[in-house]
Design an enzyme around this catalytic site. Structure first.
Site, PDB file in Angstrom:
ATOM      1  N   TRP A 134       0.871  -1.185   0.000  1.00  0.00           N
ATOM      2  CA  TRP A 134       0.000   0.000   0.000  1.00  0.00           C
ATOM      3  C   TRP A 134       0.908   1.235   0.000  1.00  0.00           C
ATOM      4  O   TRP A 134       1.859   1.302   0.794  1.00  0.00           O
ATOM      5  CB  TRP A 134      -0.875  -0.044   1.256  1.00  0.00           C
ATOM      6  CG  TRP A 134      -1.829   1.082   1.448  1.00  0.00           C
ATOM      7  CD1 TRP A 134      -2.654   1.637   0.515  1.00  0.00           C
ATOM      8  CD2 TRP A 134      -2.069   1.779   2.675  1.00  0.00           C
ATOM      9  NE1 TRP A 134      -3.395   2.630   1.086  1.00  0.00           N
ATOM     10  CE2 TRP A 134      -3.062   2.745   2.413  1.00  0.00           C
ATOM     11  CE3 TRP A 134      -1.570   1.686   3.971  1.00  0.00           C
ATOM     12  CZ2 TRP A 134      -3.548   3.608   3.381  1.00  0.00           C
ATOM     13  CZ3 TRP A 134      -2.056   2.542   4.944  1.00  0.00           C
ATOM     14  CH2 TRP A 134      -3.024   3.491   4.648  1.00  0.00           C
ATOM     15  N   ASP A 215      -0.905  -5.955   9.247  1.00  0.00           N
ATOM     16  CA  ASP A 215      -1.905  -4.952   8.876  1.00  0.00           C
ATOM     17  C   ASP A 215      -3.086  -5.689   8.262  1.00  0.00           C
ATOM     18  O   ASP A 215      -2.967  -6.274   7.180  1.00  0.00           O
ATOM     19  CB  ASP A 215      -1.287  -3.968   7.865  1.00  0.00           C
ATOM     20  CG  ASP A 215      -2.250  -2.837   7.520  1.00  0.00           C
ATOM     21  OD1 ASP A 215      -3.366  -2.806   8.081  1.00  0.00           O
ATOM     22  OD2 ASP A 215      -1.879  -1.982   6.695  1.00  0.00           O
ATOM     23  N   LYS A 250     -13.645  -0.855   6.267  1.00  0.00           N
ATOM     24  CA  LYS A 250     -14.112  -1.624   5.106  1.00  0.00           C
ATOM     25  C   LYS A 250     -15.232  -2.583   5.495  1.00  0.00           C
ATOM     26  O   LYS A 250     -16.266  -2.611   4.841  1.00  0.00           O
ATOM     27  CB  LYS A 250     -12.959  -2.424   4.496  1.00  0.00           C
ATOM     28  CG  LYS A 250     -11.602  -1.739   4.518  1.00  0.00           C
ATOM     29  CD  LYS A 250     -11.460  -0.667   3.476  1.00  0.00           C
ATOM     30  CE  LYS A 250     -10.137   0.080   3.706  1.00  0.00           C
ATOM     31  NZ  LYS A 250      -9.843   1.047   2.679  1.00  0.00           N
TER      32      LYS A 250
HETATM   33  C1  LMR Z   1      -6.816   2.152  -0.436  1.00  0.00           C
HETATM   34  O1  LMR Z   1      -5.751   1.511  -0.480  1.00  0.00           O
HETATM   35  O2  LMR Z   1      -7.377   2.567  -1.453  1.00  0.00           O
HETATM   36  C2  LMR Z   1      -7.491   2.371   0.876  1.00  0.00           C
HETATM   37  O3  LMR Z   1      -6.761   1.770   1.894  1.00  0.00           O
HETATM   38  C3  LMR Z   1      -7.805   3.778   1.130  1.00  0.00           C
HETATM   39  C4  LMR Z   1      -6.592   4.592   1.434  1.00  0.00           C
HETATM   40  O4  LMR Z   1      -6.618   5.275   2.458  1.00  0.00           O
HETATM   41  O5  LMR Z   1      -5.622   4.555   0.682  1.00  0.00           O
END
Ligand code: LMR
Length: 402
Positions: A134, A215, A250
């Site tokens: 992420w 996570d 979510k």
């Molecule tokens: C995402 O990866 O789209 C979500 O976790 C929202 C975010 O805050 O990035």
């Protein structure tokens, strides 16, 4: 004339996920499709308030008696519910009181509190995140002054997992370092660890003095609430000391309420209590105490049998819709004559799919068709609906096949 303190500031880049979502909003194309940010959208393309949440809010509105601060770690009952969701009600972690929980503003708040805690208690620890991860993982740990490294994860050629290379790297990570692992529904790839791979990781973390940080923001949206917690539970069963960042954004659709938790698993109740006293300082110095509303909704839903039942059904509906849309997407691409085989998408779990579409086609999709996805090839599968799938696949066919 006053001093212009900020005149030399440069414009910062837009966030790679939230920035694109904002850009989408300004696009005038009536057929535009938003596959950027990880939110659940229903068949109408709406991010709905769950009925269980609405009903809980009605109860809260009538029964709430104060807006006094919560304690630094939030309500003890909320913490217990978080641990039950993560570990399962009868798990030894709960029976033996080995974990402490702090209610945080979203999963991101949990990551930041955990990052600060480790930086203070284990000075000099670097962090290792999956490649890819992420986008905010790297940004968040960098902002918390970590050296951010990565371990192999995605096998981009085969759309699979480089598990052996991942293990090899984790064997060589210096002891005392922090290792971030996605608990389920890997963001951005949707490629998860199998159970035997979690067991191998548990063996490694049990043997090496590393600090695991799981996570788990998407529990319930992969294979199911219990199934998705396999890794967390296996680590708990093996008695591995760790941090877990979890989120109700979510699975409850509570995105803007910012409700998440940081759970720390220690070797004894006394150790967990001491760790909690230090977590409190990290909370106090970041935002003092958590916002109440989202946590109260979660508590009301999970503590009221009919609402819990309703919520579980709503979660099932969300998960099944995502699975159905992933299948429909793959089938429609095939039916439209796209030669690239996207069958690998069917193995991926959760809200995201890693499509392997990157570079110019991503930009063309955005500029020419109003189809927004991340530049790394990630799509939010929940952004696909029976109404937009043909347009979406037609656009993909055009940019890939021309
Ligand atoms: C995402 O990866 O789209 C979500 O976790 C929202 C975010 O805050 O990035």
């Amino acid at each position: 004339m006053s001093v212009h303190l900020f005149e030399n500031l440069e414009m910062a880049p837009a966030d790679p996920i939230l920035g694109l979502n904002e850009l989408f909003k300004t696009d005038g194309n009536p057929k535009k499709v938003n596959l950027t940010i990880g939110i659940y959208l229903d068949e109408q393309g709406i991010c709905p308030v769950l009925s269980s949440v609405k009903q809980a809010e009605k109860i809260l509105l009538e029964q709430e008696t104060t807006k006094n601060y919560l304690s630094i770690e939030g309500e003890a009952h909320f913490g217990k519910l978080v641990r039950e969701q993560l570990f399962g009600a009868g798990h030894k972690v709960l029976k033996e009181n080995l974990a402490a929980t702090v209610h945080t503003p979203g999963g991101t708040g949990a990551l930041k509190v955990g990052a600060d805690f480790v930086a203070i208690q284990f000075p000099g620890a670097a962090v290792w995140i999956s490649d890819p991860s992420w986008a905010n993982h790297r940004m968040l740990f960098s902002a918390a002054h970590y050296e951010v490294n990565s371990y192999p994860y995605l096998d981009a050629e085969n759309y699979g997992l480089k598990f052996d290379a991942m293990l090899e790297t984790l064997e060589s990570v210096p002891e005392g370092n922090l290792v971030l692992v996605h608990g389920c529904c890997h963001n951005p790839t949707g490629i998860d660890l199998a159970r035997d791979q979690w067991d191998r990781l548990a063996e490694l973390f049990g043997r090496r003095s590393l600090i695991p940080f799981i996570d788990i923001a998407y529990q319930g949206l992969g294979d199911g609430l219990e199934e998705d917690a396999y890794g967390v539970r296996a680590f708990g069963e093996a008695g591995i000391n760790m941090l877990v960042a979890s989120s109700f954004s979510k699975c409850f659709g509570l995105y803007r309420e910012r409700v998440g938790a940081l759970t720390l698993l220690a070797s004894s109740p006394e150790e967990a209590e001491r760790a909690l006293s230090n977590l409190r300082i990290c909370v106090r110095t970041n935002y003092s105490s958590p916002p109440a509303h989202g946590g109260m909704i979660v508590d009301a839903v999970l503590s009221t049998p009919e609402l819990q039942k309703l919520w579980r059904n709503e979660l099932d509906v969300m998960r099944e819709r995502i699975i159905n849309m992933r299948r429909l997407f793959v089938e429609t691409l095939k039916a439209m004559g796209v030669r690239r085989d996207f069958g690998f998408l069917l193995q991926q779990k959760g809200m995201f799919s890693y499509t392997g579409i990157t570079g110019t086609p991503v930009l063309r999709l955005r500029d020419e068709y109003g189809v927004y996805m991340l530049e790394n090839g990630r799509i939010n599968v929940a952004g696909i609906t029976p109404r937009n799938v043909e347009y979406l696949c037609g656009a993909i066919a055009a940019v890939l096949e021309e």
